[in-house]
Design a protein around this motif. Structure first.
Motif, PDB file in Angstrom:
ATOM      1  N   LYS A 114      17.012  13.840   4.852  1.00  0.00           N
ATOM      2  CA  LYS A 114      17.658  13.866   3.555  1.00  0.00           C
ATOM      3  C   LYS A 114      18.844  12.916   3.575  1.00  0.00           C
ATOM      4  N   PRO A 115      19.055  12.087   2.582  1.00  0.00           N
ATOM      5  CA  PRO A 115      18.389  11.999   1.285  1.00  0.00           C
ATOM      6  C   PRO A 115      17.231  10.978   1.228  1.00  0.00           C
ATOM      7  N   ARG A 116      16.655  10.582   2.364  1.00  0.00           N
ATOM      8  CA  ARG A 116      15.729   9.442   2.350  1.00  0.00           C
ATOM      9  C   ARG A 116      14.271   9.837   2.502  1.00  0.00           C
ATOM     10  N   GLU A 117      13.937  11.087   2.191  1.00  0.00           N
ATOM     11  CA  GLU A 117      12.528  11.506   2.357  1.00  0.00           C
ATOM     12  C   GLU A 117      11.603  10.687   1.472  1.00  0.00           C
ATOM     13  N   THR A 118      12.060  10.390   0.242  1.00  0.00           N
ATOM     14  CA  THR A 118      11.205   9.636  -0.681  1.00  0.00           C
ATOM     15  C   THR A 118      10.831   8.284  -0.092  1.00  0.00           C
ATOM     16  N   ASN A 119      11.816   7.641   0.514  1.00  0.00           N
ATOM     17  CA  ASN A 119      11.522   6.321   1.067  1.00  0.00           C
ATOM     18  C   ASN A 119      10.600   6.415   2.269  1.00  0.00           C
ATOM     19  N   TRP A 120      10.711   7.506   3.005  1.00  0.00           N
ATOM     20  CA  TRP A 120       9.782   7.719   4.121  1.00  0.00           C
ATOM     21  C   TRP A 120       8.356   7.847   3.585  1.00  0.00           C
ATOM     22  N   ILE A 121       8.215   8.601   2.501  1.00  0.00           N
ATOM     23  CA  ILE A 121       6.886   8.787   1.919  1.00  0.00           C
ATOM     24  C   ILE A 121       6.330   7.452   1.429  1.00  0.00           C
ATOM     25  N   ILE A 122       7.188   6.694   0.737  1.00  0.00           N
ATOM     26  CA  ILE A 122       6.734   5.388   0.242  1.00  0.00           C
ATOM     27  C   ILE A 122       6.345   4.490   1.413  1.00  0.00           C
ATOM     28  N   GLY A 123       7.136   4.547   2.479  1.00  0.00           N
ATOM     29  CA  GLY A 123       6.814   3.730   3.648  1.00  0.00           C
ATOM     30  C   GLY A 123       5.474   4.111   4.252  1.00  0.00           C
ATOM     31  N   SER A 124       5.223   5.420   4.368  1.00  0.00           N
ATOM     32  CA  SER A 124       3.934   5.859   4.918  1.00  0.00           C
ATOM     33  C   SER A 124       2.798   5.382   4.029  1.00  0.00           C
ATOM     34  N   LEU A 125       3.007   5.489   2.708  1.00  0.00           N
ATOM     35  CA  LEU A 125       1.960   5.025   1.791  1.00  0.00           C
ATOM     36  C   LEU A 125       1.740   3.525   1.955  1.00  0.00           C
ATOM     37  N   LEU A 126       2.851   2.800   2.184  1.00  0.00           N
ATOM     38  CA  LEU A 126       2.717   1.351   2.352  1.00  0.00           C
ATOM     39  C   LEU A 126       1.796   1.018   3.512  1.00  0.00           C
ATOM     40  N   PHE A 127       1.870   1.818   4.588  1.00  0.00           N
ATOM     41  CA  PHE A 127       0.961   1.565   5.701  1.00  0.00           C
ATOM     42  C   PHE A 127      -0.491   1.675   5.237  1.00  0.00           C
ATOM     43  N   TRP A 128      -0.798   2.740   4.503  1.00  0.00           N
ATOM     44  CA  TRP A 128      -2.196   2.955   4.133  1.00  0.00           C
ATOM     45  C   TRP A 128      -2.646   1.964   3.070  1.00  0.00           C
ATOM     46  N   VAL A 129      -1.756   1.607   2.150  1.00  0.00           N
ATOM     47  CA  VAL A 129      -2.146   0.599   1.159  1.00  0.00           C
ATOM     48  C   VAL A 129      -2.324  -0.751   1.855  1.00  0.00           C
ATOM     49  N   GLY A 130      -1.434  -1.040   2.821  1.00  0.00           N
ATOM     50  CA  GLY A 130      -1.579  -2.258   3.603  1.00  0.00           C
ATOM     51  C   GLY A 130      -2.886  -2.264   4.384  1.00  0.00           C
ATOM     52  N   PHE A 131      -3.245  -1.099   4.884  1.00  0.00           N
ATOM     53  CA  PHE A 131      -4.518  -0.933   5.591  1.00  0.00           C
ATOM     54  C   PHE A 131      -5.673  -1.320   4.671  1.00  0.00           C
ATOM     55  N   LEU A 132      -5.641  -0.813   3.446  1.00  0.00           N
ATOM     56  CA  LEU A 132      -6.693  -1.148   2.480  1.00  0.00           C
ATOM     57  C   LEU A 132      -6.669  -2.641   2.149  1.00  0.00           C
ATOM     58  N   ALA A 133      -5.461  -3.178   1.978  1.00  0.00           N
ATOM     59  CA  ALA A 133      -5.352  -4.606   1.686  1.00  0.00           C
ATOM     60  C   ALA A 133      -5.987  -5.407   2.806  1.00  0.00           C
ATOM     61  N   GLY A 134      -5.681  -5.018   4.047  1.00  0.00           N
ATOM     62  CA  GLY A 134      -6.241  -5.733   5.186  1.00  0.00           C
ATOM     63  C   GLY A 134      -7.752  -5.621   5.226  1.00  0.00           C
ATOM     64  N   PHE A 135      -8.250  -4.408   5.016  1.00  0.00           N
ATOM     65  CA  PHE A 135      -9.706  -4.229   5.123  1.00  0.00           C
ATOM     66  C   PHE A 135     -10.440  -4.993   4.027  1.00  0.00           C
ATOM     67  N   THR A 136      -9.960  -4.864   2.785  1.00  0.00           N
ATOM     68  CA  THR A 136     -10.641  -5.600   1.710  1.00  0.00           C
ATOM     69  C   THR A 136     -10.521  -7.105   1.946  1.00  0.00           C
ATOM     70  N   GLY A 137      -9.393  -7.517   2.544  1.00  0.00           N
ATOM     71  CA  GLY A 137      -9.198  -8.946   2.766  1.00  0.00           C
ATOM     72  C   GLY A 137     -10.137  -9.495   3.811  1.00  0.00           C
ATOM     73  N   TYR A 138     -10.221  -8.846   4.961  1.00  0.00           N
ATOM     74  CA  TYR A 138     -11.066  -9.472   5.981  1.00  0.00           C
ATOM     75  C   TYR A 138     -12.544  -9.226   5.728  1.00  0.00           C
ATOM     76  N   SER A 139     -12.873  -8.397   4.742  1.00  0.00           N
ATOM     77  CA  SER A 139     -14.278  -8.262   4.372  1.00  0.00           C
ATOM     78  C   SER A 139     -14.734  -9.402   3.463  1.00  0.00           C
ATOM     79  N   LEU A 140     -13.780 -10.080   2.829  1.00  0.00           N
ATOM     80  CA  LEU A 140     -14.159 -11.068   1.822  1.00  0.00           C
ATOM     81  C   LEU A 140     -15.019 -12.224   2.337  1.00  0.00           C
ATOM     82  N   VAL A 147       3.448  -4.444  -4.344  1.00  0.00           N
ATOM     83  CA  VAL A 147       4.685  -4.957  -4.931  1.00  0.00           C
ATOM     84  C   VAL A 147       5.483  -3.806  -5.545  1.00  0.00           C
ATOM     85  N   ALA A 148       4.778  -2.913  -6.255  1.00  0.00           N
ATOM     86  CA  ALA A 148       5.471  -1.786  -6.881  1.00  0.00           C
ATOM     87  C   ALA A 148       6.130  -0.917  -5.816  1.00  0.00           C
ATOM     88  N   LEU A 149       5.377  -0.574  -4.782  1.00  0.00           N
ATOM     89  CA  LEU A 149       5.926   0.310  -3.746  1.00  0.00           C
ATOM     90  C   LEU A 149       7.086  -0.350  -3.011  1.00  0.00           C
TER      91      LEU A 149
END
Lengths: 361, 539
Positions: free
Chosen positions: B138-164, B222-224
């Protein structure tokens, strides 16, 4: 460096008169910081003006910047004049990308280190302290905002006129569904259409049995494979050797005599009697685990290994999984030899090919 | 003096006044320029991710000018002779064109790929830093959550990218992805059919991945990232404990010019390193893999590193199939657990951890001071435990390569992974816990008895003892309390020894710095520096 302590306001004290002509620019900066609750407590030049140390640092920074200019120019020259078009062999074009990388990298690193040296060595050192103002939100403010928001609800009168709220909700819910409908409806596609999960390219067409063909499309005679050998075969239909029939690639194996004997026995037990032709057996190449082609065949042990997740299948026992994460054996393709002496599929696979799924019978 | 009609020197001032009259920006701008940032090397890890992302956007836009996201079959007729005349998808052919027929295209492609790997690596290392120092509290739990999400969104970005590129390697990855979707109970086949528009591979998946990779996912990123940075800005950065540092202040440098200069320079350095990597180190040489063909695969098919832990979990999973004997019978394939359930659990744990810890410790206060990992042994232990789990999975994702290179049985590698995954994490927890306690004890010991001087004294009775330099001014023992930051443990950190001679060609002599918290000058001004000036001479 004369003392002006008397005119300096202490934190929380009277603000400084910034129009006082005796103030230096730094005094004004510090006053500004103070008004943002920042106290500059330590401010010390790192190099004395005009010293050897300063001149050396300036030369270093300038050197970095000039290096950038040099490398960037080299980048442009290489980009324009270096032979870049691909030639087989060890031509100069193989150096094109590395040279671009080195020149671009050096150019960017030069400007980076130049800026960093400037900021870290030439600028005065400073320590400032800023107040966080955390937890300073007065409970009163929270309350006022809360009441303001509650009052909005009062103004709307949702409590007194519940019908409005309910009807609005009832009206908007379908609108939300309308937004989702085209997306879901457009994407959805029946996975069982044309029984596509259960059939492969080997399904007989117009009563005609499908030939097994090689990658170049030629049909296969039994004599083409030596004992202990194997070959990847495809349905002998149009585009049979392509990703349109991604579930059809099959491994045709010529088993040695005793292996074939064991294999036949085990086939009988599983109700697959007659699936083999002579000492030849055909199994789906698509791994039942995750769909990779299980393509590493070990002749000595008659095991087929999938290189993706190392599932191993024992070919002489109905391609039963014997190691790794696969839980289902590779489906067997019933084969025979037609009148012209070429391999054909007696029928399609009798169980679904490829990765497992929920409703697999 | 001649009167000028147009005073050039006054232009900036007049313009600034005119702007401020209309927009009233002077005060907020001053606040921005003055905002104080604490400084420590470990605070720059997240920046690497941000800068890599900027490089990704720049190089990615370039690539879209030449990439054709279509699975239409074409016959390759480009410069790369070995593949000429081969039927392949337009996507793969245009990737070859970017590599061989677009001037400077290959370095852009390679920089894009390296930047992606660096992006994910920086996210993970940054996350570890935040975790081990307790910056997520506290008070940074929200940013921790956003950071964790960034990993998974980045994961998706990477996977869709190298599949192209639709090459032999990525096509295999795509096939596995389709199998993973297929393994989901009840809806699996419907999900797969919706994504691939029918059976794998269909003809549309590359186009769909393309729009996800260049618009939807980057938009989300970008939003996150914007919210992430905005919150860091609003909540102010955490800082290490140290002299003058409290939970209620920030000690550091003002944003302009020092902090901004460091950021700008660091961006250029990250960019430069990516350029060097993109030029010098080959990555994803798709022309060697050939176009994707459903019947071709080679050994040592590994995904990008951040996907390897899922590959590893899939390899280690035993062949446990669950059949449900209702009607014709239903199946939950073993693939479902390591690839859908496990990531789900990992996401849930990482998102909830700040709240679980606060609940466990009954600690609901705000924390702006970081903790040294040794001071919170259970959290450090948990972190190392999770890291061990992750590393075993990642190594198992390459267990065929390890087995091959070190001549180990492949089955033995799999079993070692299975056993290790269960045994090593708890062991890592225990060992880490003990190490933390040991480090804590040593800190207390130095505070109580002083620093070892390396001077041995012989006592009259013949015994030898080492002389300790007490840290407190008095002669007493145990007067100093542990303050949550570095305890000096060597005499030269106390200024007792001459500083190491610096300088490459000739020595640069500088006075030794006083022992400080990592990377910071002391806060107390020295008496002779009481007078704060800009260094300018004035009357």
């Amino acid at each position: 460096m004369s003392s002006q302590t008397g005119q300096r306001a202490l934190p929380g004290g009277e603000p400084l008169d910034v129009n006082d002509p005796r103030l230096s620019r730094f005094d004004i900066v510090r006053e500004g910081a103070r008004r943002d609750d920042i106290e500059i407590v330590h401010y010390e030049p790192q190099v004395a003006p005009g010293t050897k140390a300063e001149r050396r640092l300036v030369r270093t920074v300038a050197g970095f910047f000039l290096l950038t200019g040099l490398a960037a120019t080299a980048f442009l020259a290489i980009y324009i004049w270096w032979p870049w078009e691909y030639e087989p062999g060890r031509g100069g074009d193989k150096l094109y990308t590395p040279l671009l990388g080195v020149t671009l990298g050096v150019a960017l690193l030069g400007i980076g280190f130049g800026i960093l040296t400037w900021g870290k060595k030439l600028l005065p050192k400073e320590v400032s302290i800023q107040d966080r103002h955390e937890g300073a939100v007065p409970a009163e403010d929270q309350r006022i905002t809360g009441e303001t928001m509650a009052y909005m609800a009062d103004e709307l009168g949702v409590k007194r006129r519940p019908l409005l709220g309910v009807s609005l909700l009832a009206g908007l819910l379908p609108v939300g569904a309308v937004a989702a409908a085209p997306l879901v409806g457009g994407l959805i596609s029946d996975p069982h259409k044309d029984d596509q999960m259960m059939t492969t390219g080997f399904a007989p067409r117009d009563g005609q049995k499908i030939r097994l063909v090689r990658e170049d499309g030629r049909p296969i005679r039994p004599a083409d494979i030596s004992a202990g050998g194997q070959i990847t075969v495809f349905p002998g239909v149009e585009h049979g050797v392509s990703n349109r029939y991604a579930d059809s690639p099959t491994l045709l194996i010529h088993l040695r005599e005793d292996d074939a004997e064991a294999s036949r026995r085990n086939n009988e037990r599983e109700g697959h009697g007659g699936y083999m032709w002579g000492n030849y057996a055909a199994y789906s190449k698509i791994c039942t685990h995750a769909g990779c082609p299980a393509s590493l065949y070990e002749q000595q042990t008659n095991r087929l290994l999938c290189p993706c997740h190392q599932s191993q299948f024992l070919i002489t026992d109905n391609a039963k999984p014997v190691f790794g994460p696969a839980s289902r054996r590779l489906p067997q393709l019933p084969i025979e030899v037609d009148a012209e002496g070429y391999f054909v599929a007696t029928s399609d696979y009798t169980e679904p090919v490829g990765p497992d799924f929920w409703e697999r019978p | 003096m001649k009167r000028r009609k147009f005073d050039v020197a006054a232009v900036p001032g007049n313009t600034a006044r005119a702007v401020d009259d209309r927009f009233q920006v002077a005060t907020p701008l001053r606040r921005l320029l003055n905002k104080v940032f604490p400084d420590h090397w470990s605070f720059l890890l997240g920046e690497i991710a941000l800068f890599s992302f900027i490089v990704l956007l720049l190089t990615g836009v370039f690539l879209t000018f030449f990439f054709e996201p279509a699975m239409t079959e074409v016959i390759y007729n480009g410069s790369y002779a070995p593949l000429r005349g081969t039927p392949m998808s337009a996507a793969y052919a245009s990737t070859l064109d970017i590599s061989f027929d677009v001037r400077g295209g290959l370095i852009m492609r390679q920089m894009h790929h390296w930047a992606a790997l660096l992006f994910m690596a920086a996210i993970v290392v940054h996350m570890l830093r935040v975790f081990f120092t307790g910056a997520f509290r506290k008070p940074r739990e929200t940013n921790w959550i956003i950071g964790s999400l960034l990993f998974w969104v980045g994961f998706l970005a990477g996977f869709t990218g190298y599949s192209l590129p639709d090459d032999g390697l990525s096509g295999t990855g795509l096939r596995i992805a389709s199998a993973i979707m297929l393994s989901i109970p009840v809806i699996g086949s419907w999900v797969t059919a919706a994504v691939f528009n029918g059976e794998f591979p269909g003809t549309i998946i590359i186009s769909r991945f393309f729009i996800a990779h260049v618009l939807l996912i980057p938009g989300l990123l970008v939003a996150l990232i914007t919210v992430h940075l905005g919150l860091v800005f609003k909540q102010k950065h955490t800082q290490w404990p140290g002299p003058g540092r409290t939970n209620g202040n920030v000690v550091g440098e003002r944003m302009f010019p020092r902090y901004a200069i460091k950021q700008g320079g660091f961006f250029m350095v990250v960019f430069g390193v990516i350029a060097l990597m993109g030029g010098l180190f080959q990555i994803n040489p798709v022309w060697l893999f050939g176009p994707y063909e459903a019947w071709v695969v080679s050994a040592a098919s590994q995904p990008d590193w951040y996907v390897m832990f899922l590959d590893g979990s899939t390899r280690l999973m035993p062949d446990w199939e669950i059949t449900i004997p209702i009607g014709e019978g239903y199946v939950i394939p073993p693939l479902f657990w390591p690839t859908v359930v496990l990531p789900g659990i990992l996401v849930a744990i990482s998102l909830l951890y700040p709240f679980m810890e606060a609940r466990h410790l009954k600690d609901y206060r705000s924390h702006n001071l970081l903790q040294r990992p040794r001071d919170v042994p259970f959290r450090t232990g948990l972190g190392v435990m999770a890291l061990t789990f992750y590393v075993i999975l990642t190594l198992s994702g390459a267990n065929d390569v390890i087995a091959d290179k070190f001549h180990i049985s492949l089955n033995a590698m799999t079993w070692a992974g299975r056993v290790g995954l269960l045994l090593l994490p708890p062991l890592a927890y225990y060992v880490t816990y003990r190490i933390c306690l040991g480090l804590q004890q040593h800190d207390r010991e130095v505070l109580a008895h002083g620093v070892e001087t390396g001077i041995i004294r012989r006592l009259p009775d013949g015994r030898f003892v080492e002389v300790h330099q007490p840290l407190s001014a008095g002669n007493g023992h145990g007067e100093l309390d542990y303050a949550g930051w570095v305890v000096p443990k060597k005499m030269n950190r106390l200024g007792a020894l001459g500083p190491a001679i610096r300088g490459f060609f000739y020595p640069i002599e500088r006075p030794a710095e006083a022992p400080v918290s990592p990377g910071h000058p002391p806060v107390e001004p020295r008496p002779e520096r009481e007078e704060i000036t800009s260094g300018e001479t004035r009357s």
